[in-house]
Structure formats: C-alpha cells, structure tokens
Design a protein around this motif. Structure first.
Motif, PDB file in Angstrom:
ATOM      1  N   ASP A   1       0.875  -1.172   0.000  1.00  0.00           N
ATOM      2  CA  ASP A   1       0.000   0.000   0.000  1.00  0.00           C
ATOM      3  C   ASP A   1       0.915   1.224   0.000  1.00  0.00           C
ATOM      4  N   LEU A   2       1.587   1.422  -1.122  1.00  0.00           N
ATOM      5  CA  LEU A   2       2.595   2.461  -1.253  1.00  0.00           C
ATOM      6  C   LEU A   2       2.026   3.649  -2.019  1.00  0.00           C
ATOM      7  N   THR A   3       2.240   4.826  -1.469  1.00  0.00           N
ATOM      8  CA  THR A   3       1.781   6.046  -2.136  1.00  0.00           C
ATOM      9  C   THR A   3       2.884   6.563  -3.055  1.00  0.00           C
ATOM     10  N   VAL A   4       2.472   7.194  -4.147  1.00  0.00           N
ATOM     11  CA  VAL A   4       3.418   7.739  -5.121  1.00  0.00           C
ATOM     12  C   VAL A   4       3.211   9.250  -5.182  1.00  0.00           C
ATOM     13  N   ASN A   5       4.323  10.002  -5.130  1.00  0.00           N
ATOM     14  CA  ASN A   5       4.238  11.453  -5.291  1.00  0.00           C
ATOM     15  C   ASN A   5       5.195  11.905  -6.388  1.00  0.00           C
ATOM     16  N   GLU A   6       5.337  13.188  -6.535  1.00  0.00           N
ATOM     17  CA  GLU A   6       6.152  13.716  -7.637  1.00  0.00           C
ATOM     18  C   GLU A   6       7.647  13.452  -7.448  1.00  0.00           C
TER      19      GLU A   6
ATOM     20  N   GLU B   1      -4.612  -4.353 -14.013  1.00  0.00           N
ATOM     21  CA  GLU B   1      -3.645  -3.910 -15.022  1.00  0.00           C
ATOM     22  C   GLU B   1      -2.254  -3.845 -14.408  1.00  0.00           C
ATOM     23  N   VAL B   2      -1.265  -4.341 -15.159  1.00  0.00           N
ATOM     24  CA  VAL B   2       0.130  -4.237 -14.748  1.00  0.00           C
ATOM     25  C   VAL B   2       0.777  -3.129 -15.565  1.00  0.00           C
ATOM     26  N   VAL B   3       1.242  -2.099 -14.883  1.00  0.00           N
ATOM     27  CA  VAL B   3       1.929  -0.992 -15.545  1.00  0.00           C
ATOM     28  C   VAL B   3       3.426  -1.278 -15.497  1.00  0.00           C
ATOM     29  N   LYS B   4       4.032  -1.376 -16.646  1.00  0.00           N
ATOM     30  CA  LYS B   4       5.442  -1.741 -16.720  1.00  0.00           C
ATOM     31  C   LYS B   4       6.323  -0.506 -16.892  1.00  0.00           C
ATOM     32  N   VAL B   5       7.358  -0.444 -16.088  1.00  0.00           N
ATOM     33  CA  VAL B   5       8.375   0.597 -16.195  1.00  0.00           C
ATOM     34  C   VAL B   5       9.666  -0.110 -16.589  1.00  0.00           C
ATOM     35  N   GLU B   6      10.037   0.041 -17.839  1.00  0.00           N
ATOM     36  CA  GLU B   6      11.121  -0.773 -18.387  1.00  0.00           C
ATOM     37  C   GLU B   6      12.494  -0.288 -17.932  1.00  0.00           C
TER      38      GLU B   6
ATOM     39  N   SER C   1       7.354   9.443 -10.951  1.00  0.00           N
ATOM     40  CA  SER C   1       6.542  10.646 -10.775  1.00  0.00           C
ATOM     41  C   SER C   1       5.344  10.725 -11.719  1.00  0.00           C
ATOM     42  N   PRO C   2       5.394  10.102 -12.918  1.00  0.00           N
ATOM     43  CA  PRO C   2       4.184  10.141 -13.761  1.00  0.00           C
ATOM     44  C   PRO C   2       2.965   9.511 -13.109  1.00  0.00           C
ATOM     45  N   TYR C   3       3.190   8.731 -12.052  1.00  0.00           N
ATOM     46  CA  TYR C   3       2.072   8.046 -11.393  1.00  0.00           C
ATOM     47  C   TYR C   3       1.724   8.692 -10.053  1.00  0.00           C
ATOM     48  N   ALA C   4       2.147   9.922  -9.868  1.00  0.00           N
ATOM     49  CA  ALA C   4       1.873  10.631  -8.610  1.00  0.00           C
ATOM     50  C   ALA C   4       0.375  10.650  -8.326  1.00  0.00           C
ATOM     51  N   GLY C   5       0.048  10.425  -7.055  1.00  0.00           N
ATOM     52  CA  GLY C   5      -1.343  10.390  -6.636  1.00  0.00           C
ATOM     53  C   GLY C   5      -1.945   9.006  -6.623  1.00  0.00           C
TER      54      GLY C   5
END
Length: 916
Positions: A551-556, A587-592, A611-615
């Motif tokens: 349960d990790l939050t993402v910010n800029e 959905e699995v979002v891949k960051v290559e 950072s593109p996934y902030a929020g």
C-alpha cells in the motif's frame, strides 16, 4: 499438546517432499526419528560468553527481575509491532478468499536447542522462518533448561529419556524472532506448558499461588517479563494427565488468565482440560466443555482464543462455529482448528485431518487455523534421509531441501499460491511434494502485508547466508544466521503470470550454496546481505513475477532503484518493474529498465522515475521478464536490491554513545552498546570491524562472537526505511594495550587468585574491579596492584556461585574484562515448612533454592528411592526436573523411624534437615 515435544522426547516421523528423482530415492529409506538441535561444533560452537535463552520454573518467574535474569539485557526485542495494511482482495492470490481467517503458527525458532538458543550466530544451517505474511500469531514450541542448569548434565549422544535435568514451564520467545515477527505485524507469543512427564514435578499449582490480597504474583511477573522482553502474550498448554486440574482450582486458573488478558496480553488456551472436572479430555471442537476457558459465564472473557486439538471433522468444526456464535464470539477470532505439521501417521504429507473440512458452503473457512511444528520441514531432514544419527539439518549442503519443503507447506505442492490445492492424481515428477492429502496454507489464509507509506527497501535477504556481502563485495566470509535483519519476505513464493513456460525462481546464496538438482543457474550470491533473487530458465513468453503486496503512495518525488546482474549473453529480453495500482488492480503498468537485455559486468543499478504516477497507490509490485517474441533458452537474471522512495525518509544521524561494554580478550569476544533511536527514524543498526560486517540489529547492544583483530576500528551505522545508511560512528580500539591471558582461580575459602600478563610498556597502577551480575543483591569490590605486578588476590567475596564481571585496567585506561562464576561453597538447608504431614503421609514441596540439584530422604539412615518420568528406573534421591510429582508424597515404613532430608546443589554442597 498431543505432540508433547517441548523437551524433545522422540520426535514423530516427519514428512518428505518429492524434490527430485534423486531425493525421492533417498527418502525411500526406512525413516528414523528426528532428534534435537545438537550443539554446533567448530567455529560455529557457542561462544564462551554468548547470550542464550533458558526456561523458567514458577518459582523463577516469581523471583524474576530484569537485573537478575541471565543475559537479560542482551535478549530484549525492541522492534515495535507494525500495523498491517487493510485487506485488498484484487491483489490476493485467491481474491475470493476471506481475509478474516487468522493463523496461529506454533513452531520452533532457529531450532530446538537446549543450551544454544541464541538470537544470532555464525551458522547458516538453522531454521529461518520466511512466511510471516500468512501468520497473525507466532508461538514458540521449544524446550529449554531452566536457569542455572549446568550444561554438562546434557549429553546429546544419549537417548532422550536420559536427560536428567529440569526444563522450565515457561519458554519466552527468541528476541530475534520477536523482532522479525513485529516487523511483519505478527504477535509473538510465549509458551506455558505443564505435563506429567515433560515437566516432572512441576505443576500448575505452583503457578497459581496467591498473595495475602488474593492476587497472582506469577501472573504479575509474566506481564512484566513480556513488557521487558518485548513479546505479546501467552499460550497455555495444560496437560497434566494424571491429576488434571482440581475442580476447585478451575475458577482460580481462569482468573489468572483473565488478569493477564486484562493487562493487554494475548492469551490462547489449548483444548485439553474439561471445565468442571478438570480432567484431560480433548474435545476436538469448541463446545460447552472447553469454551468456559475462553468465555466464562461468571467471569466473562478469560482468554482470547482456543487451539483445538487435531482430531476433528467437518461436523465438529461446523458445531464449533455455531457454539462460538451462540456465545457472542467471532469464530475467526476465537476458534483455531489445530493441525500438526508433518503428521505422517497415515503416510508422508498425508494429513488425516483435512482443512477442507473447515470450509462452509461458500468455500470459506468457518474457524481460524493453528499449526504445531511448521519447522518439521527443517527438523525432519535427518530421518527423511534415513539416518537420525546424522545432523543433515545443520549442514549447509542440505538447506535447499528445507526451502523447497517450506514452499510446499505454505504455497502448496506446486509451489504456487494461486494453485495451492493438492492434486491427488498428479504424477510425483510433476510436483514438488507428494501432498496427497495436503493443501498449502495459502489455500486458506489470505496473504498480509505491512509495506506501506512512501518508502520500501529489500535486498531479498532471508536472514542467513554463507557469507555477508555489502554492495556486491564480500564483507565477511563467515556463514551466519540473524533473523533480526531478515527483509520482509517476498509475499508470494512463487506467483508467476505467463502464457508460456514458467521460469524458475530461487534465493541465490552464492557459489558456496548447494542448490539441489532442481535448479540450474550460475550462482552469484547477494548484492547486500546473504542472498539475491534469481530468475532463470527458458524464456519463451513474458513472465510477470509478483513479489510484494503493498500500500505504497506515489508522489512527484517517487522513484524506484533496481540493482540487477545478468550473467548470460546479450539477448532480446527486457526487464521491467511491474506496478499494480489500487485504482486499476487488473492492469500491470510496466516501467522498463533500459538495455536490460545486455549482459552486465557484475551488478548494475538503475533509477526509474515514478513521478508520472503521482497520486496513485501501488497495491502490488513485481518484475516482468519479457522475451519480446524471441526464444531464450538459458536466461538468468539476479535481482540484488529494490527500493521505492518518495524523498521523505531522511538519512539518519550517525549513532551516538558508541562504546565498548565488555572487552573479553581471553576469548576474542566483545559486547558493545550505543544509544538507540526511535524505530520510525531508524530500522536497523549495522556493526563493522575494520570495515568487515559483523552483524545488524535494532537494539542498543550487540554481542560480537569473534573479533578478527586485536586492534583497529569498530564502526556503527543507522539504516533508514529506504535502506539509506548513515555516516559511521567509529570507535578505535587496541586490546593489546591491556593485560592479556587473565586467569582466575578460587581457593577453598572462596578467595580469587587473579594472574595476567602485562603488555611490554606497562606504566602506572593496575586496578581490578569485581562486581556480581544477574543478581538482585549486587556486590562490588576493587583492589589495586602496583605497576608491573601480574597477580592479585581478591578476598571477602560471596560464596554461592554468583556470576561476576572482572575489569582490569592499567592506569585508568579502558579495561579488559573476564567473566565467570564465583566459588560455590554454601547451601541453605531444606526448609521444614515445605513438608506437609497428613496422618502418616509426608508431602515434600519443591525446594526454593535456585541451584538445588538433588534431595535425599533417609529413613533410619537408609535412602528412599524415587521414580522418574519416562522410564522405570528409581534413584536414591529426588532429581530436579525428572522425579515424578506423585513420588513427592510418601509414607515412611515406620512411625518411629528417624527421617532426615539432605539437599545437594549443582556444586555438590550438602545440608541436612532433621524431620524427626
């Protein structure tokens, strides 16, 4: 409990895994009976001053203080219990499985050693629990001798019936295991055990004593011990078969438990004793005969839950649920259906009692689950190899078997938590455990997680290794076990989504590691710690390896840092970090990872911008291995480290107060201390000697088993939540500047003669300070020796075998320390008030002396004989820990004969009490 193995009578025949055709042929040998965890030998043998745990009698509990408990200051757990994330079904291996079912795991810690239960040591082949994600409570099924028992009374080569020494009724948790449990949100539970054979003359009555106010001094001390040592509660296993619990004592027993529960302790009761009669009668269900030990009509709730004995069926578990609900109790919080780990009375891995019987009409567990002996996967190696006299479970080359067996127990016979159910028709060559009547625990318990906030760090360290690696370089070449520094385990072992061939996954412990016939990869080892994650095999379709529920939050400011090593030739493959967001869980979002198909020259670290996934919230994460429409036959990728950071974890300050507490130069040991910081700022401290890793812990003290250099520099760092290490605090030391080869001898008067060798440049007076430790009556004395002297005599010392610390310093410089025990020349006679006379019958209460060993009863100067537990032998004395409780009551042959008692302590001192 039914298995009754706390002090290790013969262990039951354990189960086996069909690990490979080779292993299967080995397992076809006649099974033997597993023994205890034997003392380690060679460099892994326990250090002379290495802290280890002991058991406690009721009398020792009543007299307990933090100051008097042996090694107490080095056996505390300091990690606070971490909160767990709210359940999130879409990222469960089985989304339909209710997360409300709880799991109580009762098992050994590193093993079942009587005098060698240490928090950490230099031995790889110990049992390291690695499935906290399925566990809510971890209880300790362990036998340990009571405090003060001389180790020489234990001969590991003798049969288990020949252990003539005392085991405690209380075993507290290993502090390292408590730290690991708390790190993963698991409660750590001590064990209280009464049994006619296993605990000899010890009985619950000694525990339930009340003071003049009707309060329970033992219960009060048990609460104090839990608070000091950092664990969370108690499991009560009341199995005195011969007499049971006297009916008049049952309300008192309930009040005893209620007091502890009211003080915040978690209390679980074992399904053994019947309310009203107090007799042993296993109900195998929750009913009116045992439920009053959980919720009493007059007292209310007296314990939190019950561990049901194993012989249940679907009807009994259905009635258990109904009975709990009729009392206003939640069966998933109160009733735990018991399973004996490795039970093979009906064949290997063929549990007679099927957890599917605990499922309701909707396929959900009706009651929670408890298991005894999950460490059978390790302890049973000797018998499964057909040689109980061997010690395979301690050998590094056999540990791979434990790991595969573990995965079969927890993840199921296919080592896949999404496919944890057994397949009775499967060919043994197609699965990794015979498992004809066993589903993995993952089939019934939803995985949990504590990974939350904005920072997460792992080096895939399982808590032991064959060496210790720091940033890709071997820092220490010694094998080790230290569950204190185990990373949060991979949530799923192994969950792989693929339309093609499934890759193999393992923990890679390096070139020294024997990985077994199943695995075929180039051994690389750890990047940090003892192991890395290795993925290998034929890559003919994308494999997404799910690793952590989060349960990790993402910010800029969020980013991921990945350290990997690809030893195989360049190919068309690609490696990506796979993120599953709570907002879109399907959905699995891949960051290559750029250029990840290229062969690396060792370890490579890359930073990935999140950072593109902030929020968004990361609900799970893993790694994607993509073949990109190519066929890659010898693919291998090692993952050494993974970090998720959002910039909020501040680099810790360098630790303060770093100092040497004991410089034990005679044995190359040392104890160091420092000032501990709050856990929200520091998750771990790492200790180094001349740049080489020594150990890690979250605590304010550490025992160093073997210094490699007599002079040099110690260093300590603090580690943040994102794995960032502080600058080191250094401490130069020179043990050659102090006295050497200290020897202490005691004469018949108890005086100490101390000799030593001075360094070449001795100058100034020499001061010797001796003080007792682990006592509530401290004693200190100091003597001076002139410069150049190499001997001194210390007089006026206590004479009852107290532990002492002797510090010797030259001209006020840092002292050299030796420890030991003072001369034991005294014993207090057995108190006459401990004898109860009823008509012609005499009943002896157990002596209250801490070091008594034997009690002789002479009638007309002829010694009476007393029977012991387990065997039909009789001895001309009462032997501590093994004489039957019933034997303490006897009738003299004559009413006019003389009677006297002679008490003897461990040192051989005797004192006489005349009865008549």
């Amino acid at each position: 409990m039914t298995r009754k193995r706390l002090n290790n009578k013969r262990m039951p025949k354990m189960t086996a895994l069909a690990l490979s055709a080779v292993l299967l042929s080995q397992l076809s040998a006649t099974p033997a009976l597993a023994g205890d965890t034997l003392p380690y030998e060679g460099i892994s043998a326990k250090g002379e001053n290495q802290p280890y745990q002991h058991g406690y009698t009721s009398a020792q509990i009543m007299d307990w203080t933090p100051e008097s408990d042996i090694y107490g200051e080095l056996l505390r757990a300091r990690v606070p219990l971490q909160p767990r994330n709210a359940a999130f079904a879409p990222t469960q291996a089985s989304p339909e499985l209710s997360p409300d079912t709880q799991m109580f795991t009762m098992s050994g810690d590193y093993g079942n050693a009587f005098f060698d239960s240490t928090p950490y040591t230099n031995k790889f082949g110990q049992y390291l629990y690695n499935y906290w994600q399925y566990t809510d409570y971890y209880g300790y099924w362990h036998g340990m001798a009571s405090a003060g028992v001389p180790e020489e009374l234990y001969d590991p080569k003798k049969d288990w019936t020949e252990r003539y020494f005392e085991f405690g009724i209380l075993n507290i948790p290993n502090p390292a295991y408590t730290n690991a449990a708390h790190k993963n949100g698991v409660l750590s539970i001590a064990n209280i055990f009464f049994s006619d054979n296993d605990r000899g003359p010890q009985t619950y009555k000694q525990m339930l004593v009340q003071d003049e106010n009707g309060e329970f001094p033992v219960a009060r001390k048990l609460v104090e011990m839990a608070e000091y040592y950092g664990y969370d509660g108690y499991f009560f296993n009341q199995e005195e078969v011969a007499k049971g619990v006297a009916p008049a004592d049952i309300p008192t027993y309930k009040r005893f438990m209620k007091y502890m529960r009211d003080q915040g302790m978690y209390v679980q009761w074992y399904d053994s004793t019947v309310d009203g009669t107090g007799k042993i009668a296993y109900q195998n269900e929750f009913n009116s005969a045992n439920s009053p030990f959980v919720k009493d009509a007059q007292l209310g709730q007296v314990s939190d839950s019950i561990f049901l004995n194993y012989w249940w069926n679907h009807d009994m578990l259905t009635k258990s649920r109904s009975h709990a609900e009729s009392l206003g109790l939640d069966p998933l919080e109160t009733v735990f259906a018991g399973v004996e780990g490795g039970n093979d009375s009906f064949g290997r891995w063929k549990q007679k009692y099927d957890l599917r019987w605990n499922l309701d009409e909707n396929g959900q567990p009706m009651n929670s689950i408890a298991t005894l002996g999950a460490d059978f996967t390790h302890n049973g190696l000797d018998e499964d190899m057909g040689n109980s006299s061997a010690n395979h479970r301690a050998d590094s080359e056999y540990q791979w078997m434990t790991f595969v067996r573990d995965r079969a127990w927890w993840s199921g016979p296919n080592q896949d938590p999404t496919d944890a159910r057994r397949n009775a028709n499967a060919n043994l060559a197609d699965v990794y455990a015979s498992g004809a009547n066993w589903d993995g625990i993952a089939a019934y318990i939803a995985e949990r997680s504590v990974i939350r906030g904005g920072n997460f760090f792992t080096s895939f360290n399982t808590g032991h290794g064959l060496d210790y690696v720091r940033n890709g370089t071997v820092s220490s070449d010694q094998e080790w076990s230290n569950i204190n520094i185990q990373d949060i385990p991979v949530t799923w072992q192994w969950w792989i989504d693929t339309a093609g061939e499934r890759l193999d996954v393992d923990f890679d412990y390096g070139p020294k590691y024997e990985k077994g016939a199943r695995y075929d990869y180039q051994s690389i080892g750890a990047y940090n710690g003892g192991s890395s994650l290795v993925v290998n095999g034929n890559l003919n379709a994308e494999n997404f390896l799910r690793l952590f529920k989060t349960d990790l939050t993402v910010n800029e400011h969020s980013k991921a840092t990945l350290t990997y090593n690809k030893p195989t030739a360049a190919d068309a493959s690609s490696l990506s970090l796979g993120l599953i967001f709570a907002e879109t869980p399907n959905e699995v979002v891949k960051v290559e990872v750029p250029d990840s198909g290229q062969q690396t020259d060792g370890w490579k670290t890359v930073s990935l911008d999140l950072s593109p996934y902030a929020g968004k919230n990361i609900a799970a994460l893993g790694l994607s291995f993509d073949n990109n429409d190519s066929t890659i036959n010898t693919y291998q990728m090692n993952i050494g480290e993974l970090r998720i950071t959002d910039g909020s974890a501040a680099k810790p300050e360098a630790p303060e107060g770093f100092r040497i507490d004991k410089a034990l130069t005679n044995t190359d040991e040392m104890v160091v201390t420092w000032d501990i910081e709050d856990y929200d700022k520091v998750k771990q401290y790492n200790l180094y000697e001349n740049g080489a890793f020594v150990g890690g812990i979250y605590d304010s003290t550490y025992y160093i088993k073997s210094l490699k250099h007599m002079r040099g520099e110690l260093a300590i760092t603090a580690v943040a939540a994102d794995g960032t290490e502080s600058e080191p605090t250094t401490l130069p030391y020179d043990l050659t500047a102090g006295v050497q080869d200290v020897e202490v001898a005691f004469d018949v008067y108890g005086d100490a003669s101390v000799t030593w060798k001075n360094p070449d440049d001795t100058a100034g007076p020499i001061e010797l300070t001796l003080e007792t430790e682990y006592t509530n009556e401290p004693f200190t004395t100091t003597v001076q020796a002139d410069a150049g002297e190499q001997q001194a005599v210390i007089t006026g010392l206590p004479k009852n075998g107290q532990h002492y610390v002797l510090n010797i310093s030259i001209d006020g410089q840092a002292p050299v320390t030796v420890t030991g025990q003072l001369a034991d020349l005294e014993i207090t006679p057995y108190a006459k008030e401990l004898v109860t006379v009823t008509g012609k019958t005499y009943t002896l209460a157990l002596p209250t002396l801490t070091d008594w060993h034997r009690l002789y009863v002479y009638e007309n100067d002829v010694p009476r004989e007393f029977g012991v537990t387990y065997v039909s032998k009789k001895f001309p004395y009462i032997v501590r820990g093994r004489t039957k409780l019933s034997e303490l009551t006897f009738t003299p042959a004559s009413t006019t004969s003389s009677l006297k008692l002679v008490i003897e302590d461990y040192a051989g001192n005797r004192a006489t009490t005349i009865l008549r």
